[in-house]
Design an enzyme around this catalytic site. Structure first.
Site, mmCIF file in Angstrom:
data_model
loop_
_atom_site.group_PDB
_atom_site.id
_atom_site.type_symbol
_atom_site.label_atom_id
_atom_site.label_comp_id
_atom_site.label_asym_id
_atom_site.label_seq_id
_atom_site.Cartn_x
_atom_site.Cartn_y
_atom_site.Cartn_z
ATOM 1 C CD GLU A 106 48.877 27.473 48.716
ATOM 2 O OE1 GLU A 106 49.618 26.513 48.865
ATOM 3 O OE2 GLU A 106 49.031 28.323 47.836
ATOM 4 C CB CYS A 119 46.036 37.027 48.155
ATOM 5 S SG CYS A 119 45.117 36.239 46.848
ATOM 6 C CB CYS A 126 36.873 27.425 42.064
ATOM 7 S SG CYS A 126 35.775 28.647 41.294
ATOM 8 C CB CYS A 130 38.661 30.153 34.743
ATOM 9 S SG CYS A 130 37.237 31.022 35.423
ATOM 10 C CB CYS A 133 42.006 29.179 37.254
ATOM 11 S SG CYS A 133 41.973 29.255 39.052
ATOM 12 N N GLY A 180 38.845 30.049 44.999
ATOM 13 C CA GLY A 180 37.389 30.068 45.051
ATOM 14 C C GLY A 180 36.768 31.302 44.454
ATOM 15 C CB SER A 212 38.636 39.248 42.591
ATOM 16 O OG SER A 212 38.813 38.792 41.271
ATOM 17 C CG LEU A 235 36.551 41.542 30.616
ATOM 18 C CD1 LEU A 235 35.076 41.307 30.867
ATOM 19 C CD2 LEU A 235 36.785 42.967 30.124
ATOM 20 C CB CYS A 356 47.262 35.150 40.235
ATOM 21 S SG CYS A 356 47.323 36.767 40.861
HETATM 22 N N1 SAH Z 1 37.316 33.523 41.596
HETATM 23 C C1 SAH Z 1 37.663 34.890 41.620
HETATM 24 C C2 SAH Z 1 38.797 35.218 42.545
HETATM 25 C C3 SAH Z 1 39.971 34.289 42.579
HETATM 26 S S1 SAH Z 1 41.015 34.241 41.183
HETATM 27 C C4 SAH Z 1 37.958 35.394 40.218
HETATM 28 O O1 SAH Z 1 38.075 34.577 39.325
HETATM 29 O O2 SAH Z 1 38.011 36.605 40.063
HETATM 30 C C5 SAH Z 1 41.962 35.727 41.332
HETATM 31 C C6 SAH Z 1 42.531 36.249 40.026
HETATM 32 O O3 SAH Z 1 43.633 35.451 39.563
HETATM 33 C C7 SAH Z 1 41.524 36.256 38.910
HETATM 34 O O4 SAH Z 1 41.561 37.442 38.148
HETATM 35 C C8 SAH Z 1 41.969 35.087 38.099
HETATM 36 O O5 SAH Z 1 41.472 35.149 36.827
HETATM 37 C C9 SAH Z 1 43.463 35.177 38.193
HETATM 38 N N2 SAH Z 1 44.145 33.947 37.819
HETATM 39 C C10 SAH Z 1 43.713 32.681 38.001
HETATM 40 N N3 SAH Z 1 44.611 31.801 37.512
HETATM 41 C C11 SAH Z 1 45.638 32.524 37.017
HETATM 42 C C12 SAH Z 1 46.888 32.184 36.408
HETATM 43 N N4 SAH Z 1 47.244 30.919 36.218
HETATM 44 N N5 SAH Z 1 47.708 33.183 36.053
HETATM 45 C C13 SAH Z 1 47.366 34.475 36.273
HETATM 46 N N6 SAH Z 1 46.208 34.851 36.836
HETATM 47 C C14 SAH Z 1 45.347 33.891 37.215
HETATM 48 FE FE1 SF4 Z 2 37.303 29.914 40.094
HETATM 49 FE FE2 SF4 Z 2 38.376 32.390 39.882
HETATM 50 FE FE3 SF4 Z 2 39.812 30.176 39.266
HETATM 51 FE FE4 SF4 Z 2 37.798 30.933 37.678
HETATM 52 S S1 SF4 Z 2 39.692 32.089 38.093
HETATM 53 S S2 SF4 Z 2 38.230 28.814 38.365
HETATM 54 S S3 SF4 Z 2 36.323 31.702 39.168
HETATM 55 S S4 SF4 Z 2 39.033 30.735 41.282
#
Ligand code: SAH
Ligand code: SF4
Length: 388
Positions: A106, A119, A126, A130, A133, A180, A212, A235, A356
Site C-alpha cells: 500500500e 508514505c 516484513c 514488531c 505492527c 517493510g 524510517s 524507538l 500507520c
Molecule cells: N519498518 C520501518 C518503517 C515502516 S513502519 C520502521 O519500523 O520504522 C512506520 C512507522 O509506523 C514506524 O514508526 C512504526 O513503528 C509505526 N507503526 C507500525 N505499526 C503501528 C501501529 N499499529 N500504530 C501506530 N504506529 C505504528
Molecule cells: Fe517491520 Fe517496521 Fe512493522 Fe517493525 S514496525 S514489523 S520494522 S514494518
C-alpha cells in the site's frame, strides 16, 4: 558473426526487457552505453519518465526513430499495477498496488496544507515482527524492486494527472514508512530515494525524503556513506527491556548502539543542522506512562532529535489499546517540559484504514469483509425480492 550475437541478444532482450522506471541517473547512463548509445540520452529519458509521466517510447520526441525502436525492443517503462484506490473524507488517498509475483503493498498520500506526504512501502510484509505492527504479522514475502518503490511516487502523481504541472506538486514529501523495513532492502531503497531527490526525476529536497528504520544498525552505518535522506528511527521504548519486547531487533542492536549509529548518520551529512526524528508509538499501559516519558527525556538528553508521538492504531490481530487523548497529552507535556520539540501524529485516513500500522493486513481483511458485505447484500436482495 556480430549480427548473429546482436540478434540473439535482441531476442533475449525481448523476453526480459529492462524496466527503465527504477534506474538512477548513473544506472540509466550505463544502460545507454551498454546498448551502444550516448550517455546524455539518460537525462532525456529520465525526464520523460519522471517529469512527464511518459511510458511509451514513441512519445519521446527528442529521440530519433531508430533509437525509439531500439528502446522498445530492449526496454520498457512499467509501473506497478493499481488494484484499488480509496479516498478518505480528510483528503487522504490510499492505493493498493500489485507487484510482480502477486504480492500487495500500500501507498498513502496525506495532504496537509501546502504539503502532501507520500508514505511508500519497501517490502511485501516484513521479517522484523514488531509486536504492534500489522505488517509484521504477515511475515516477510519479498523485497520490492527499485521500479516498484519509485513506481509508487510515479503512480501517485499519475493518479492526479499532475505530471508537468510543476508549480502544483502532488507529492512534496516522501516517507519510507509504508510496509517493510527499508534498510533490509538496501540497494533498491537507496536507488529509489536517489530518484526522489534527483533533479532530473522528482527533485524533492533531501530534507523531505525520510527513511524510517526500526534499527538495522549495520545497514544504517552503510547508508551514511551513500545517502543524504533524512532519518527517522522507530524507538517506541526508553529502555532495552521494554524495547526487546516491542521491537525484537533490539535484542541484536540495543538502544545505545542504535543511537550511536543514528548520530554517526547525521554527523556524516554535509548539512550539519540535521536532527533525527524519534518515532514513539504510544500503546496504552505498555509504554505510555509518566515514568516512560521521564526515562525517554533522560535517554535522549544529548541526542539531536525531535520526537514524534504516534498513538497506537488498532488492528484486528492485536490486543493493544490506543491511549486516551489525555494520556497522550500528559506524555507529550513531560517531553515538552524537558525541552524537546514534540509532535503528535494525527491519525489520517482512518475511514479507509490508511493509518500507520494498518496497511495491507487490512487489505486482505477488507477483501474478506467486502466478500461478507456482498453476501449480506445478496441475502438482503433475495429477501427483498422474496417479500415483494
Ligand atoms: N519498518 C520501518 C518503517 C515502516 S513502519 C520502521 O519500523 O520504522 C512506520 C512507522 O509506523 C514506524 O514508526 C512504526 O513503528 C509505526 N507503526 C507500525 N505499526 C503501528 C501501529 N499499529 N500504530 C501506530 N504506529 C505504528
Ligand atoms: Fe517491520 Fe517496521 Fe512493522 Fe517493525 S514496525 S514489523 S520494522 S514494518
Amino acid at each position: 558473426m556480430t549480427s548473429v550475437i546482436a540478434s540473439s541478444a535482441d531476442q533475449q532482450q525481448q523476453v526480459e526487457k529492462t524496466n527503465l522506471l527504477g534506474l538512477t541517473l548513473p544506472a540509466m547512463e550505463a544502460f545507454f552505453l551498454e546498448i551502444g548509445e550516448k550517455k546524455f540520452r539518460a537525462v532525456q529519458v529520465l525526464k520523460w519518465i519522471h517529469h512527464h509521466g511518459v511510458t511509451d517510447f514513441e512519445q519521446m520526441t527528442n529521440l530519433g526513430k531508430a533509437l525509439r525502436e531500439k528502446l522498445a525492443r530492449r526496454a520498457e517503462i512499467r509501473p506497478p499495477e493499481i488494484v484499488s484506490q480509496h479516498d478518505s473524507n480528510d483528503g487522504t488517498r490510499k492505493w493498493a498496488i500489485r507487484v510482480d509475483g502477486g504480492g500487495l503493498v500500500e501507498t498513502v498520500l496525506i495532504p496537509d496544507g501546502n504539503r502532501a506526504t507520500l508514505c511508500v512501502s519497501s517490502q511485501v510484509g516484513c521479517s522484523l515482527d514488531c509486536s504492534f505492527c500489522s505488517t509484521g504479522k504477515q511475515g516477510f514475502q519479498r523485497d520490492l524492486s527499485a521500479a516498484e518503490i519509485i513506481g509508487q511516487v510515479w503512480l501517485a502523481i499519475k493518479s492526479y494527472d499532475a505530471f508537468q504541472q510543476s508549480n502544483s506538486r502532488v507529492v512534496t514529501n516522501v516517507v519510507m514508512m509504508g510496509m517493510g523495513e527499508p534498510l533490509l532492502n538496501f540497494d533498491n531503497v537507496v536507488a529509489a530515494m536517489d530518484l526522489m531527490m534527483e533533479d532530473n526525476a522528482y527533485g524533492i529536497s533531501k530534507r523531505r525524503v525520510t527513511l524510517s528504520t526500526s534499527g538495522v544498525v549495520p545497514a544504517l552505518d552503510a547508508l551514511a556513506k551513500v545517502s543524504e535522506a533524512s532519518l527517522a528511527v522507530s524507538l517506541h521504548a526508553p529502555n532495552d527491556a521494554l524495547r526487546n519486547e516491542l521491537v525484537p531487533i533490539n535484542r541484536k542492536y540495543p538502544i545505545s548502539v542504535l543511537l550511536e549509529s543514528c548520530r554517526n548518520y547525521i554527523d556524516a551529512q554535509s548539512d550539519k543542522k540535521r536532527v533525527v526524528t524519534v518515532e514513539y508509538t504510544l500503546i496504552a499501559g505498555v509504554n505510555d506512562q509518566r515514568e516512560h516519558a521521564l526515562e525517554l527525556a533522560e535517554l535522549l538528553k544529548d541526542f539531536p532529535c525531535k520526537i514524534n508521538l504516534i498513538p497506537f492504531n488498532t488492528f484486528d490481530q492485536s490486543d493493544y489499546q490506543r491511549p486516551s487523548g489525555n494520556a497522550v497529552s500528559r506524555f507529550w507535556q513531560v517531553l515538552v517540559d524537558a525541552g524537546y520539540i514534540v509532535t503528535v501524529r494525527t491519525t489520517r485516513g482512518d475511514d479507509i484504514d490508511a493509518a500507520c500500522g494498518q496497511l495491507v493486513g487490512q487489505v486482505v481483511d477488507r477483501t474478506r469483509r467486502a466478500e461478507r458485505y456482498r453476501q449480506a447484500a445478496d441475502q438482503n436482495n433475495e429477501q427483498a425480492t422474496g417479500q415483494s
